[in-house]
Each structure stands twice: as structure tokens, then as C-alpha cells.
Design a protein around this motif. Structure first.
Motif, PDB file in Angstrom:
ATOM      1  N   GLU A 136       1.132  -1.444  -0.166  1.00  0.00           N
ATOM      2  CA  GLU A 136       0.473  -0.181   0.356  1.00  0.00           C
ATOM      3  C   GLU A 136       1.162   0.987   0.073  1.00  0.00           C
ATOM      4  OE1 GLU A 136      -3.603   0.684  -0.041  1.00  0.00           O
ATOM      5  OE2 GLU A 136      -3.576  -1.854  -0.486  1.00  0.00           O
ATOM      6  N   GLN A 262      -8.422 -12.257  -0.875  1.00  0.00           N
ATOM      7  CA  GLN A 262     -10.189 -11.871  -0.009  1.00  0.00           C
ATOM      8  C   GLN A 262     -11.378 -12.212  -1.025  1.00  0.00           C
ATOM      9  OE1 GLN A 262      -9.393 -10.526   3.018  1.00  0.00           O
ATOM     10  NE2 GLN A 262      -6.991 -11.360   2.370  1.00  0.00           N
ATOM     11  N   ALA A 298      -3.838  -6.894   3.105  1.00  0.00           N
ATOM     12  CA  ALA A 298      -5.643  -6.864   4.129  1.00  0.00           C
ATOM     13  C   ALA A 298      -5.045  -6.724   5.417  1.00  0.00           C
ATOM     14  CB  ALA A 298      -5.460  -8.490   3.210  1.00  0.00           C
ATOM     15  N   GLU A 299      -3.815  -7.220   5.309  1.00  0.00           N
ATOM     16  CA  GLU A 299      -3.920  -7.356   7.602  1.00  0.00           C
ATOM     17  C   GLU A 299      -3.152  -5.499   7.987  1.00  0.00           C
ATOM     18  OE1 GLU A 299      -0.850 -10.050   9.352  1.00  0.00           O
ATOM     19  OE2 GLU A 299      -1.849 -11.622   7.658  1.00  0.00           O
ATOM     20  N   LYS A 301      -4.335  -2.911   6.505  1.00  0.00           N
ATOM     21  CA  LYS A 301      -5.445  -1.973   5.900  1.00  0.00           C
ATOM     22  C   LYS A 301      -6.081  -2.615   6.918  1.00  0.00           C
ATOM     23  CE  LYS A 301      -5.936  -3.251   1.739  1.00  0.00           C
ATOM     24  NZ  LYS A 301      -6.695  -3.817   0.034  1.00  0.00           N
ATOM     25  N   ARG A 302      -6.802  -3.496   7.916  1.00  0.00           N
ATOM     26  CA  ARG A 302      -7.838  -3.737   8.796  1.00  0.00           C
ATOM     27  C   ARG A 302      -7.144  -3.368   9.307  1.00  0.00           C
ATOM     28  NH1 ARG A 302      -7.722  -9.375   6.421  1.00  0.00           N
ATOM     29  NH2 ARG A 302      -6.097 -10.268   7.275  1.00  0.00           N
ATOM     30  N   ALA A 303      -5.401  -3.220   9.748  1.00  0.00           N
ATOM     31  CA  ALA A 303      -4.868  -2.110  11.434  1.00  0.00           C
ATOM     32  C   ALA A 303      -5.556  -0.716  11.090  1.00  0.00           C
ATOM     33  CB  ALA A 303      -3.597  -2.614  11.349  1.00  0.00           C
ATOM     34  N   ARG A 305      -8.677   0.465   9.972  1.00  0.00           N
ATOM     35  CA  ARG A 305      -9.670   0.723  10.232  1.00  0.00           C
ATOM     36  C   ARG A 305      -9.110   0.159  12.065  1.00  0.00           C
ATOM     37  NH1 ARG A 305     -10.441  -3.387   6.306  1.00  0.00           N
ATOM     38  NH2 ARG A 305     -11.134  -2.557   4.008  1.00  0.00           N
ATOM     39  N   ALA A 306      -8.713  -0.691  12.576  1.00  0.00           N
ATOM     40  CA  ALA A 306      -8.427  -0.679  14.078  1.00  0.00           C
ATOM     41  C   ALA A 306      -8.100   0.688  14.404  1.00  0.00           C
ATOM     42  CB  ALA A 306      -7.600  -1.657  14.327  1.00  0.00           C
ATOM     43  N   ASN A 307      -7.350   1.491  13.991  1.00  0.00           N
ATOM     44  CA  ASN A 307      -6.850   2.392  14.513  1.00  0.00           C
ATOM     45  C   ASN A 307      -7.718   3.699  14.143  1.00  0.00           C
ATOM     46  OD1 ASN A 307      -4.519   1.364  15.433  1.00  0.00           O
ATOM     47  ND2 ASN A 307      -3.655   1.656  13.227  1.00  0.00           N
ATOM     48  N   GLY A 312      -8.026   1.351   5.217  1.00  0.00           N
ATOM     49  CA  GLY A 312      -8.057   0.130   4.374  1.00  0.00           C
ATOM     50  C   GLY A 312      -9.256   0.253   3.882  1.00  0.00           C
TER      51      GLY A 312
END
Length: 318
Positions: A136, A262, A298-299, A301-303, A305-307, A312
């Protein structure tokens, strides 16, 4: 003895030819018949060429955007095979995304006909390459991943030969959140929206470059209006007319992407080949595989979102 010898000689009782008349063909074909056979052969060859061309492109119909594509072909409601189109890459927004200008086989387009500095969202197709996920770039307040610059440079060099990274772009900053773009728009804003000036300059991360000839096998249109397609490019200079290389596969071979697993993944029947290329690059520690702490896109982008960010969330040209 002499009688037998004379009887074995060929007969010479054939009537003489008229003065100046050429000997007739052994097939006995008239000039008109010969011309007819030749014309038929030309028609058959031309039909075969058009049939082959039509397998890889439309003959006269041009699809300007993804909305113009026949839904029965690209969303698996009709034939099972992909819709194959040929055209030119007019901009590269990401390592795994670009904009494509479709050119039908029987319609001539000069470079002046290809979109210039104006917005191209209404005349080009946004492509998300199938089967491969690249590191990314910096956007939505998140820094760039390691090897995002190298992956982008590789894709840019194959799809727009001669293009270079624009000095001062913030798209690949990795030390922290990228600063906002200045009002002059001399830097690329932290977004993957690829609807602005093509062939470098302006809001793009590259300058210069030639229009790259590509063929795309389109499988479907995703929820963001992009086509998910397998891209094949002609290496530059384009000396061999039938040589096409698979960009998704080449990125995996160079260690500049991972196999996309995905929801909605498309492989064009080449998943095993993709996995083998990824495993070989991993064993050789090429590109991203040389970094033991590399995080899959993918991980990553998930991180994001989590932040609490939107890092993501894909955009129309990611």
C-alpha cells in the motif's frame, strides 16, 4: 527385337497446338476459375484474421467506462469466459491499479485522440489487476508500506515505459502520516483517486512516459466501479507482435506483491501458477520477502481500520 523396341516408344499422335497457344493447365482451370479460387482464399484468410482479432478485442465498438461494458459478459451472467479488450494505459494510480483507454481493432486512434490533461473518468476504464495484492502507498493518513515505491516503479515501467516518479511526491512516505498536499497541487494528495491529469504532472505521482499497449481479460465490475481484470502488456520496444506478459504474475515473481486471497479474488485459472511464483520469490527472499517484518496489504488495511482511520477502505482506483 526392332519390332519390340518400336512398340515400346510413346505415341506421338497428339494433335499439334495452335500457333502461339500456351499449353493448358494440368487441372484444366480457366482464368476465371483461378481468380475465383484466389478471391475465396483471400476472404477466408481475412475472416480468420478478424475472428482471431475479435477473440482479443472488439472490432468496432468502444467501451468508454466500466458502465458501458456488457453485463452478461463481465458479471458472469452469460458466457463463462472473460471479456478481452485491447487498448492503452493512460495513467498508473497504484502498483495494482491503472486507467485503460479501450481501442477497437478496426478504429484508428492517434495519440492525440487519447485523453490528455483533462479528467479521464468519463472516457477510460479503472482497472484493478486480478490475482495480486501490492504494498500500500501512503493515503488516508497512513504511511506507505515497505516496497510500495519499488512495486509502483515496476508497474509504471511496464505499463508506461519511460515514466519516472515525480520529485517531491508524498505518495511513498514511510516515516509517518503523509502531510496534506499544498494548494498548488504540486504533490499527489493522499488518495488513490486516479481521475485527474494523465501522462504525468499535475496530481499524479509520475511524469512522462509512453502510452503502454495492454490487453485486459475482464472478469467483473466490483462494487467500487473498477473492473477486476488480468492485464497483459507488450514489452517495450514492441518488436514481437505476439509477445504478451502477465503483469500480475511478473509482480509476484519479483517479490513485489502477494497472491490476493480476499473475497472476490479472480485468477483466470492460474492460481496454482501464482502460488508457485510467490513461493519461489519467498524462498529467494526477493522484494517484500527480504523483510521478516513485512505485513500483508490486507492486514495493513485492517490495522488502519482498527486504529480508527479509513486506511483500509478501497477507493475507485485502488
Amino acid at each position: 527385337m526392332s519390332a519390340n523396341s518400336s512398340s515400346s516408344k510413346p505415341s506421338s499422335n497428339m494433335p499439334p497446338l495452335p500457333n502461339g497457344a500456351p499449353p493448358s493447365s494440368s487441372l484444366g482451370l480457366s482464368t476465371g476459375a483461378t481468380v475465383g479460387i484466389a478471391a475465396t482464399a483471400v476472404v477466408v484468410v481475412a475472416a480468420a484474421v478478424l475472428w482471431r482479432v475479435s477473440r482479443f478485442n472488439t472490432l468496432a465498438v468502444r467501451y468508454a467506462t466500466a458502465k458501458d461494458l456488457p453485463e452478461a459478459r463481465v458479471n458472469r451472467n452469460g458466457t463463462g469466459g472473460p471479456l478481452r479488450l485491447t487498448g492503452y494505459v493512460v495513467s498508473v494510480g497504484d502498483s495494482d491499479g491503472f486507467r485503460f483507454f479501450h481501442t477497437p481493432a478496426l478504429r484508428w486512434y492517434s495519440e492525440a485522440d487519447i485523453p490528455g490533461p483533462a479528467k479521464c473518468s468519463e472516457v477510460t476504464i479503472s482497472v484493478r489487476i486480478a490475482g495480486t495484492d501490492c504494498p500500500e502507498a501512503a493515503h488516508f493518513g497512513m504511511p506507505a508500506q515497505p516496497y510500495s515505491l519499488e512495486a509502483y516503479e515496476y508497474t509504471l515501467s511496464k505499463l508506461m515505459p519511460g515514466a519516472t516518479i515525480k520529485p517531491g511526491t508524498t505518495k511513498f512516505l514511510r516515516g509517518g502520516p503523509a502531510p496534506p498536499a499544498p494548494p498548488s497541487s504540486s504533490l499527489l494528495p493522499q488518495s488513490n483517486n486516479d481521475d485527474t491529469p494523465v501522462r504525468g504532472g499535475g496530481r499524479h505521482a509520475f511524469v512522462g512516459g509512453k502510452l503502454g499497449l495492454v490487453r485486459v481479460d475482464i472478469y467483473r465490475v466490483d462494487q467500487y466501479g473498477r473492473v477486476v481484470a488480468m492485464p497483459y502488456y507488450r514489452p517495450y520496444p514492441r518488436l514481437l507482435p505476439f509477445l504478451w506478459r502477465n503483469l500480475s504474475l511478473d509482480l509476484l515473481k519479483e517479490g513485489l506483491g502477494t497472491v490476493y486471497t480476499q473475497r472476490g479474488a479472480e485468477y483466470g485459472g492460474m492460481k496454482d501458477k501464482f502460488m508457485a511464483a510467490q513461493d519461489k520469490a519467498r524462498r529467494a527472499k526477493k522484494g517484500i520477502w527480504s523483510d521478516p517484518n513485512y505485513v500483508m496489504p490486507a492486514e495493513f488495511k485492517r490495522a488502519g481500520r482498527a486504529n480508527g482511520g479509513a486506511a483500509g477502505a478501497p477507493t475507485a482506483a485502488e
